[in-house]
Design an enzyme around this catalytic site. Structure first.
Site, PDB file in Angstrom:
ATOM      1  N   ASP A 149       7.858  11.532 -20.038  1.00 40.31           N
ATOM      2  CA  ASP A 149       6.645  12.292 -19.698  1.00 40.31           C
ATOM      3  C   ASP A 149       6.599  12.515 -18.192  1.00 40.31           C
ATOM      4  O   ASP A 149       6.658  11.554 -17.413  1.00 40.31           O
ATOM      5  CB  ASP A 149       5.407  11.515 -20.160  1.00 40.31           C
ATOM      6  CG  ASP A 149       4.157  12.374 -20.200  1.00 40.31           C
ATOM      7  OD1 ASP A 149       4.210  13.520 -19.711  1.00 40.31           O
ATOM      8  OD2 ASP A 149       3.131  11.902 -20.712  1.00 40.31           O
ATOM      9  N   ASP A 168       5.292  19.100 -20.798  1.00 37.86           N
ATOM     10  CA  ASP A 168       5.696  18.042 -19.872  1.00 37.86           C
ATOM     11  C   ASP A 168       6.190  16.765 -20.549  1.00 37.86           C
ATOM     12  O   ASP A 168       6.326  15.728 -19.898  1.00 37.86           O
ATOM     13  CB  ASP A 168       4.542  17.696 -18.917  1.00 37.86           C
ATOM     14  CG  ASP A 168       3.295  17.225 -19.650  1.00 37.86           C
ATOM     15  OD1 ASP A 168       3.294  17.251 -20.900  1.00 37.86           O
ATOM     16  OD2 ASP A 168       2.328  16.833 -18.976  1.00 37.86           O
ATOM     17  N   GLU A 169       6.446  16.804 -21.854  1.00 35.94           N
ATOM     18  CA  GLU A 169       6.934  15.584 -22.501  1.00 35.94           C
ATOM     19  C   GLU A 169       7.989  15.891 -23.557  1.00 35.94           C
ATOM     20  O   GLU A 169       7.968  16.938 -24.204  1.00 35.94           O
ATOM     21  CB  GLU A 169       5.787  14.782 -23.111  1.00 35.94           C
ATOM     22  CG  GLU A 169       4.999  15.506 -24.175  1.00 35.94           C
ATOM     23  CD  GLU A 169       3.884  14.641 -24.764  1.00 35.94           C
ATOM     24  OE1 GLU A 169       4.031  13.399 -24.780  1.00 35.94           O
ATOM     25  OE2 GLU A 169       2.879  15.212 -25.205  1.00 35.94           O
TER      26      GLU A 169
END
Length: 394
Positions: free
Chosen positions: A9, A102-103
């Site tokens: 993340d 974002d992960e």
């Protein structure tokens, strides 16, 4: 074989992207969001210290942290950096699932036969930061749920490994809020009967939990016990793309509203073409000054042509907007997406029309989206919000 699942993340991703552009933002409280009437899309840890959180109204956030620097945000830049990170991870990982902008989840089961799984993951995280400048945290465990919770506990810029025999000791003392599927309503419901920590939830009879919260009770009980057999899925089709614009001042200007719709459709249609999608459903959303929200949709033949989609969107707006009340927000969404490219047989138009689209797209791609636009659209929206992660692309 025991699974080895990694959750990676990017820390305060939007803020970190802005800090790459402006080093003066390092160490300062930063809020990403649109205007006084917008909400917080992301914030730095320095802002969180004062109680600022995502989805909080900007005005409230500034009351908590008056010295915070508010930045409107640049979704195009964030998307590009997200794509770069994904490429780096995919280049080295056997199975990758992009869960959001974002992960990522990685399945590296069996990696420890040849190379220590934790060491391998740590070196990958170091490479991401070295090549992009973005901070990243990760956790390595036996399934997706434990890995995701582990990353949350490791942040910021943290590294964590939770082995199989450590899963329950790791989860037990944590708040049930840490479980991904526990929202505010579920938390409040469980809190009222004294269930606030994961060990209490894990030890209660699953039948009782199912009676309380319904069919999701079994899944929640399993997660509390560290049980999750969901695979890392290497590809997940996107269901829709959308954009919204919140006005600084509520408006009833029909010319302005129609112009903005045209601009929004044009940008989304360009995104469809560049990512090779076609849509068959157009949705218009209106939010009035009193916060009443209405939507309407229509079906079209699969297309990515903005002149076709604009006509549909404007017809929907004319049918939907009949209250003559000031409008606070307007949104456009394309759903029912399928893979496909702009083809002459998808149009009732001439080959010259297709050539025009190709030429415009080449200019947009080379020089930037705003370098060429239709005359009917507006160049800049007031407080645009883009949604790209409904079943995220890979």
């Amino acid at each position: 074989m025991e699974r080895a699942i990694v959750h990676m993340d990017l820390d305060t991703f939007f803020v970190s992207c802005e800090r790459l552009k402006n080093s003066e933002l390092y160490g300062s409280p930063v809020i990403i969001g649109g205007g006084d009437r917008g909400v917080v899309a992301s914030c730095s840890y320095e802002a969180r210290y004062y109680g600022v959180r995502s989805a909080m109204p900007i005005k409230m956030a500034l009351r908590l942290c008056p010295e915070a620097k508010v930045i409107k945000g640049d979704m195009e830049m964030y998307s590009q950096l997200s794509h770069t990170v994904t490429e780096i991870i995919e280049e080295q990982s056997p199975v990758v699932e992009k869960a959001s902008i974002d992960e990522h989840y990685l399945d590296i089961t069996g990696m420890d036969r040849f190379f220590g799984a934790y060491r391998w993951t740590e070196e990958l995280a170091q490479r991401v930061t070295k090549e992009t400048g973005l901070p990243i945290s990760f956790a390595l465990s036996v399934n997706k749920t434990v890995a995701k919770i582990g990353t949350g506990e490791a942040k910021p810029i943290g590294r964590k490994q939770i082995e199989a025999n450590s899963v329950r000791p790791f989860l037990n003392p944590l708040s049930i809020r840490k479980i991904p599927m526990v929202g505010d309503s579920t938390f409040q419901l469980l809190s009222r009967i004294g269930i606030r920590q994961i060990h209490t939830l894990a030890d209660m009879p699953v039948e009782v939990l199912q009676q309380m919260i319904g069919k999701n009770g079994l899944d929640l009980w399993k997660k509390a016990n560290g049980i999750d057999s969901n695979p890392v899925q290497a590809y997940s089709e996107r269901k829709s793309i959308s954009t919204e614009n919140t006005f600084s001042t509520d408006t009833i200007d029909l010319v302005k509203l129609r112009s903005i719709i045209g601009s929004m459709v044009e940008k989304l249609a360009y995104q469809l073409r560049t990512e090779q999608w076609l849509t068959s459903t157009v949705v218009i959303k209106l939010r009035y000054a009193n916060f009443d929200t209405e939507t309407r949709q229509c079906r079209v033949a699969y297309t990515s042509a903005d002149h076709t989609l604009s006509c549909c969107a404007l017809e929907l707006f004319d049918k939907l907007y009949n209250r003559r009340m000031r409008i606070r927000l307007i949104g456009v969404r394309f759903t029912n997406l399928v893979r496909g490219s702009l083809q002459i047989n998808l149009f009732e138009d001439t080959q010259e029309m297709v050539a025009l689209y190709q030429a415009m797209d080449q200019i947009k791609t080379r020089f930037g989206y705003d370098k060429v636009n239709r005359a009917g659209g507006v160049k800049k929206l007031e407080n645009p919000k883009f949604s790209k992660q409904e079943n995220p692309e890979h």
